[in-house]
Design an enzyme around this catalytic site. Sequence first.
Site, PDB file in Angstrom:
ATOM      1  CD  GLU A   1      -2.958  -0.887   0.118  1.00 25.73           C
ATOM      2  OE1 GLU A   1      -3.194   0.057  -0.319  1.00 25.73           O
ATOM      3  OE2 GLU A   1      -2.925  -2.033  -0.462  1.00 25.73           O
TER       4      GLU A   1
ATOM      5  CB  CYS B   1      -1.472   6.693   2.362  1.00 26.07           C
ATOM      6  SG  CYS B   1      -2.579   6.032   3.775  1.00 26.07           S
TER       7      CYS B   1
HETATM    8  P1  NAP Z   1       8.866   4.146   3.736  1.00 28.61           P
HETATM    9  O1  NAP Z   1      10.439   4.624   4.124  1.00 28.61           O
HETATM   10  O2  NAP Z   1       9.143   3.228   2.274  1.00 28.61           O
HETATM   11  O3  NAP Z   1       9.175   2.527   4.912  1.00 28.61           O
HETATM   12  C1  NAP Z   1       8.144   1.518   5.105  1.00 28.61           C
HETATM   13  C2  NAP Z   1       9.162   0.831   5.758  1.00 28.61           C
HETATM   14  O4  NAP Z   1       9.477  -0.340   4.740  1.00 28.61           O
HETATM   15  C3  NAP Z   1       9.990   0.606   6.681  1.00 28.61           C
HETATM   16  O5  NAP Z   1      10.044  -0.772   7.136  1.00 28.61           O
HETATM   17  C4  NAP Z   1      11.131   0.182   6.464  1.00 28.61           C
HETATM   18  O6  NAP Z   1      12.255   0.253   6.477  1.00 28.61           O
HETATM   19  C5  NAP Z   1      10.527  -0.083   4.272  1.00 28.61           C
HETATM   20  N1  NAP Z   1      12.154  -0.374   3.247  1.00 28.61           N
HETATM   21  C6  NAP Z   1      10.895   1.143   2.585  1.00 28.61           C
HETATM   22  N2  NAP Z   1      12.360   1.025   2.096  1.00 28.61           N
HETATM   23  C7  NAP Z   1      13.309   0.081   2.316  1.00 28.61           C
HETATM   24  C8  NAP Z   1      14.274  -1.078   1.471  1.00 28.61           C
HETATM   25  N3  NAP Z   1      14.353  -0.817  -0.143  1.00 28.61           N
HETATM   26  N4  NAP Z   1      14.503  -2.159   1.675  1.00 28.61           N
HETATM   27  C9  NAP Z   1      13.811  -2.516   2.198  1.00 28.61           C
HETATM   28  N5  NAP Z   1      13.566  -2.178   3.372  1.00 28.61           N
HETATM   29  C10 NAP Z   1      13.041  -0.782   3.035  1.00 28.61           C
HETATM   30  O7  NAP Z   1       8.098   4.439   4.578  1.00 28.61           O
HETATM   31  P2  NAP Z   1       7.326   5.563   5.138  1.00 28.61           P
HETATM   32  O8  NAP Z   1       8.146   7.153   4.430  1.00 28.61           O
HETATM   33  O9  NAP Z   1       7.769   5.550   7.028  1.00 28.61           O
HETATM   34  O10 NAP Z   1       6.482   6.017   5.145  1.00 28.61           O
HETATM   35  C11 NAP Z   1       5.210   7.186   4.580  1.00 28.61           C
HETATM   36  C12 NAP Z   1       4.394   6.646   3.430  1.00 28.61           C
HETATM   37  O11 NAP Z   1       3.686   5.291   3.517  1.00 28.61           O
HETATM   38  C13 NAP Z   1       3.728   8.132   2.581  1.00 28.61           C
HETATM   39  O12 NAP Z   1       4.264   8.118   0.657  1.00 28.61           O
HETATM   40  C14 NAP Z   1       2.016   7.718   2.829  1.00 28.61           C
HETATM   41  O13 NAP Z   1       1.493   7.679   1.811  1.00 28.61           O
HETATM   42  C15 NAP Z   1       2.504   5.836   2.682  1.00 28.61           C
HETATM   43  N6  NAP Z   1       1.522   5.373   3.012  1.00 28.61           N
HETATM   44  C16 NAP Z   1       0.310   4.480   3.108  1.00 28.61           C
HETATM   45  C17 NAP Z   1      -0.362   4.204   3.527  1.00 28.61           C
HETATM   46  C18 NAP Z   1      -1.250   2.788   2.863  1.00 28.61           C
HETATM   47  O14 NAP Z   1      -2.332   2.421   3.195  1.00 28.61           O
HETATM   48  N7  NAP Z   1      -1.476   3.081   1.626  1.00 28.61           N
HETATM   49  C19 NAP Z   1      -0.806   4.138   4.354  1.00 28.61           C
HETATM   50  C20 NAP Z   1      -0.207   4.743   5.032  1.00 28.61           C
HETATM   51  C21 NAP Z   1       1.692   5.693   4.891  1.00 28.61           C
HETATM   52  P3  NAP Z   1      12.962   0.996   8.140  1.00 28.61           P
HETATM   53  O15 NAP Z   1      11.730   1.541   8.479  1.00 28.61           O
HETATM   54  O16 NAP Z   1      13.950   0.442   8.607  1.00 28.61           O
HETATM   55  O17 NAP Z   1      13.208   1.829   7.057  1.00 28.61           O
END
Ligand code: NAP
Length: 490
Positions: A235, A272
Site C-alpha cells: 500500500e 495516505c
Molecule cells: P518507507 O520509508 O517506505 O518505509 C516503510 C517500511 O519499508 C519500513 O519498514 C522501511 O524500513 C522499509 N523499507 C523502505 N524501503 C526499503 C528498502 N529499500 N529495503 C528494505 N526495506 C525498506 O515509508 P515511510 O516513509 O515510513 O511512510 C510514508 C509513506 O507511507 C507515505 O508515502 C504514505 O503515503 C505511505 N502510506 C501509505 C499507506 C497506504 O495504506 N497506502 C498508509 C500509510 C502511509 P526501515 O523502517 O527500516 O527504514
Amino acid sequence: MALTTTLPGPTTAQALEAILTGAETAAPIWAETTAEERASALHHVADRLDDAAERLIEVAHEETHLTGARLQGELKRTTFQLRLFAEMVAEGSHTDARIDYADPDWGMGPRPDIRRRLEPMGPVLVFAGSNFPFAFSVAGGDTSSALAAGCPVILKAHSGHPRLSAMTAAIVSGALEEAGAPAGVFSIIFGTESGRVALMDERVKASSFTGSIPGGRALLDIANARPEPIPFYGELGSVNPTFVTRKAAKARGEQIAHEFVDSYTLGAGQFCTKPGILLVPAASGMVESLADIQHPAPATLLNDRIQSGYVDALERLAQHPDVTPLVTASGAYDAPPAPTLMHTTAASVLADPQALIAECFGPAALVVSYYNESELLDVARVIDGQLTATIHGEEDDEIAPELIRLLSRKAGRLLWNQWPTGVSVTYAQHHGGPYPASTSSSSTSVGTAAIFRFLRPVAYQGMPQHLLPQELQDGNPLEISRRVNGVQQL
Ligand code: NAP
C-alpha cells in the site's frame, strides 16, 4: 506482563534464522486450527492490547508525536479490527467454499466432482507503516488479517517507533501463547536489512507493506526476483485528487474550502488518504476563500525521515515555474512545518502531470484552478492510480457520470461530497488502487476483504468424503455459506 521500553537493536542473522524456522514450523499447525480457536486467539490479543492501552499510548506519543486523543482512537480501531476478523473467521465465509457435484450432462461434456476452498498461504512477512503506529503497525490490519487467514506473521518493525513495536509485539506474542497458539506464529524483526533478507527467504510465502512508493517498489522487485516469486501487497502513496464542480462551488464553495483545510491538515497531513490536490473553478471565489482560512498551528511530524522527505517534496513543488504560493507561513520549511497551500492551473497540471501530481506527505496541498469544466475530465484521464478520488458535486451535475466513470478506472475508493481522510474498517471497504497507489490493484489492506490476500484456492477433484476438508464435505458439518452447483446457499 512487564512491558519493556528498551530500544531494540537490529535482529541478528542467527535470530532471524530461528524466527523463519519457527514460522515455517507453526504454519501447518496454525492453518489447521479451527475457526473458533483462531477467533478466540484474536479476541484475546485485542483484550490484552486494551488492557495495556495507557502505557502503549504513552510510548506511541513519545515516539511519533501524535496526540493522545488520536492514538486512543487508533488503538480502538486496531482492537475493533482484530475482533471483526475474529467474527469473520468464526462465520466461515472467508473460505469461499464451492462444490460442483459430478454432472454427466454438463454443457461442455461430463464434469467430475470438484470442490474448492481458500487455504492459508504460509508465513507472511508484514512491513509495518509509520504513520499509524497501531492500526497499520505491529497489531494492525495486515497482522490481524494474516493471522485470521491462518498464516504465521513475521513483523518487520518500522524504524519510526521501535520501542512501541517491541512492546506491542510482546503483548501480541504473550496473548497468542496464552490462547494456545503454536510457538512461532508471531515474531518481530528489526532493521532494514533483516526485512530484505526475510523477504528473500523461501520460507516466506507472501508479504504486505505500508509505506512510500520507492520503498514499496524496491521490495516488490525483490519479491518478484526470488526464484519462487511471492505475492507482495504494497500500500503506497497517493495524492487523492478532489474535484469540485461549478455547481458545487456555487452552492457551497465556502463550506467545501473549510472542510478541505480540515481534511488536508488532519494529523499534520500524514495520511495516505490526504486530499493533496483540490480542483476548483476559477473565478468562483474558492481560491480567495482558501487563502483567508485560518490554518492550524505547526505540528511535529512523525520522524526526521518524514520531515526531510516532506521538505524536499514541498521545495520541488514550490520551485515549479507554474506554481505560486497561496497560503505559506514563514515556517513552511521548518520543523515543525506550518501548513502550506500552493496554487496552479489545470492547464499547467495537464502540461506537466508528473511534477504536479506528486505526493507531498505532510501538511501541504495544491489548489488547481480550472477555466472549463471539461478540464476535470482531462485531469482525471492523466492521473496515475490513486487510493481515493473525491467529487464535490450536485446531483444534477452533467459532468458527474463521465467523471465517475473515468475516476473508477483510476482509484480504489470514490467519494461523493465527503472527505477521504477517514478509512472505516467495514465489510465493503476498499483501501488500495491501481499502481502506484498499491502494487496489487485487486486487493485491499483495510476491511474484512483484506483476509483474501493471504489465502490461496485449492480445488479437490474426485476426493473421498473423509479426506476432504470439513468445509467441503457433504452435509455441511461446519454450517457455513457455500456455493453448490453455482448457487450460493446460506
Ligand atoms: P518507507 O520509508 O517506505 O518505509 C516503510 C517500511 O519499508 C519500513 O519498514 C522501511 O524500513 C522499509 N523499507 C523502505 N524501503 C526499503 C528498502 N529499500 N529495503 C528494505 N526495506 C525498506 O515509508 P515511510 O516513509 O515510513 O511512510 C510514508 C509513506 O507511507 C507515505 O508515502 C504514505 O503515503 C505511505 N502510506 C501509505 C499507506 C497506504 O495504506 N497506502 C498508509 C500509510 C502511509 P526501515 O523502517 O527500516 O527504514
